[in-house]
Design a protein around this motif. Sequence first.
Motif, PDB file in Angstrom:
ATOM      1  N   SER A  25       1.474 -21.577  -5.258  1.00 29.22           N
ATOM      2  CA  SER A  25       1.507 -20.519  -4.255  1.00 29.22           C
ATOM      3  C   SER A  25       0.472 -19.457  -4.625  1.00 29.22           C
ATOM      4  O   SER A  25       0.491 -18.932  -5.736  1.00 29.22           O
ATOM      5  N   PRO A  26      -0.411 -19.149  -3.695  1.00 27.81           N
ATOM      6  CA  PRO A  26      -1.418 -18.126  -3.986  1.00 27.81           C
ATOM      7  C   PRO A  26      -0.777 -16.747  -4.030  1.00 27.81           C
ATOM      8  O   PRO A  26       0.298 -16.544  -3.483  1.00 27.81           O
ATOM      9  N   PRO A  27      -1.393 -15.805  -4.685  1.00 27.42           N
ATOM     10  CA  PRO A  27      -0.835 -14.447  -4.707  1.00 27.42           C
ATOM     11  C   PRO A  27      -0.765 -13.864  -3.297  1.00 27.42           C
ATOM     12  O   PRO A  27      -1.608 -14.141  -2.450  1.00 27.42           O
ATOM     13  N   LYS A  28       0.273 -13.058  -3.065  1.00 29.32           N
ATOM     14  CA  LYS A  28       0.498 -12.496  -1.731  1.00 29.32           C
ATOM     15  C   LYS A  28      -0.462 -11.341  -1.478  1.00 29.32           C
ATOM     16  O   LYS A  28      -0.701 -10.522  -2.345  1.00 29.32           O
ATOM     17  N   SER A  29      -0.952 -11.298  -0.240  1.00 27.15           N
ATOM     18  CA  SER A  29      -1.839 -10.211   0.147  1.00 27.15           C
ATOM     19  C   SER A  29      -1.007  -8.978   0.499  1.00 27.15           C
ATOM     20  O   SER A  29       0.217  -9.045   0.640  1.00 27.15           O
ATOM     21  N   GLU A  30      -1.676  -7.862   0.691  1.00 29.67           N
ATOM     22  CA  GLU A  30      -0.984  -6.623   1.042  1.00 29.67           C
ATOM     23  C   GLU A  30      -0.326  -6.729   2.411  1.00 29.67           C
ATOM     24  O   GLU A  30       0.748  -6.174   2.645  1.00 29.67           O
ATOM     25  N   GLU A  31      -0.966  -7.475   3.346  1.00 26.50           N
ATOM     26  CA  GLU A  31      -0.381  -7.649   4.669  1.00 26.50           C
ATOM     27  C   GLU A  31       0.924  -8.436   4.579  1.00 26.50           C
ATOM     28  O   GLU A  31       1.907  -8.096   5.244  1.00 26.50           O
ATOM     29  N   GLN A  32       0.940  -9.488   3.745  1.00 21.95           N
ATOM     30  CA  GLN A  32       2.159 -10.277   3.583  1.00 21.95           C
ATOM     31  C   GLN A  32       3.274  -9.444   2.972  1.00 21.95           C
ATOM     32  O   GLN A  32       4.426  -9.532   3.386  1.00 21.95           O
ATOM     33  N   LYS A  33       2.930  -8.633   1.976  1.00 20.80           N
ATOM     34  CA  LYS A  33       3.939  -7.777   1.358  1.00 20.80           C
ATOM     35  C   LYS A  33       4.481  -6.761   2.355  1.00 20.80           C
ATOM     36  O   LYS A  33       5.671  -6.456   2.369  1.00 20.80           O
TER      37      LYS A  33
END
Length: 196
Positions: free
Chosen positions: A54-62
């Motif tokens: 799983s790639p690191p979550k972006s700020e939009e996803q958070k």
Amino acid sequence: GCPRPVMAAVPPPSAPGGPEPPPPLQYSLLLQHLVGEQRRPRDWDPAALGGIPSPPKSEEQKMVERAMESCAFKAALACVGGFVLGGAFGVFTAGIDTNVGFDPKDPYRTPTAKEVLKDMGQRGISYAKNFAIVGAMFSCTECVVESYRGKSDWKNSVISGCITGGAIGFRAGLKAGVIGCGGFAAFSAAIDYYLR
């Protein structure tokens, strides 16, 4: 024949002041790193086990996750779900009710399909509104109680059920509010017990 000499893995300790013992054999060091006290536990990584990395979550996803976990989103979701469930329940109860489309002025007249459908729609909308309000109130109250207590257990359901039932019943008086509080709290506890 003559017996073969046996080689020891670890040499005997030397006398004090004597020469230093030779270093242990390499497989002893290897065993210490594999199963001994020097073994370092590996971090669990699903990618190393053949899982999907799983790639690191972006700020939009958070930001989306925070919004979806907010009390407002949960209340809106419960409101929509309550509206749909209440509408279906209202249409179902109207479908099995023999008094749908009944005209008290002319009790012997058979209602038309249009009148029956109109009554079913009205009852469905009425139930949908009530279920939506109750669902939104309960969900929002439970989220606030959970945030305040900092725990997620059955007590949240009971407390929010009591608050919601009491608020709905209080419109008809104090006694109805107390009965609504107790009844809704018991119902919430039963549903929470069944779901957990």
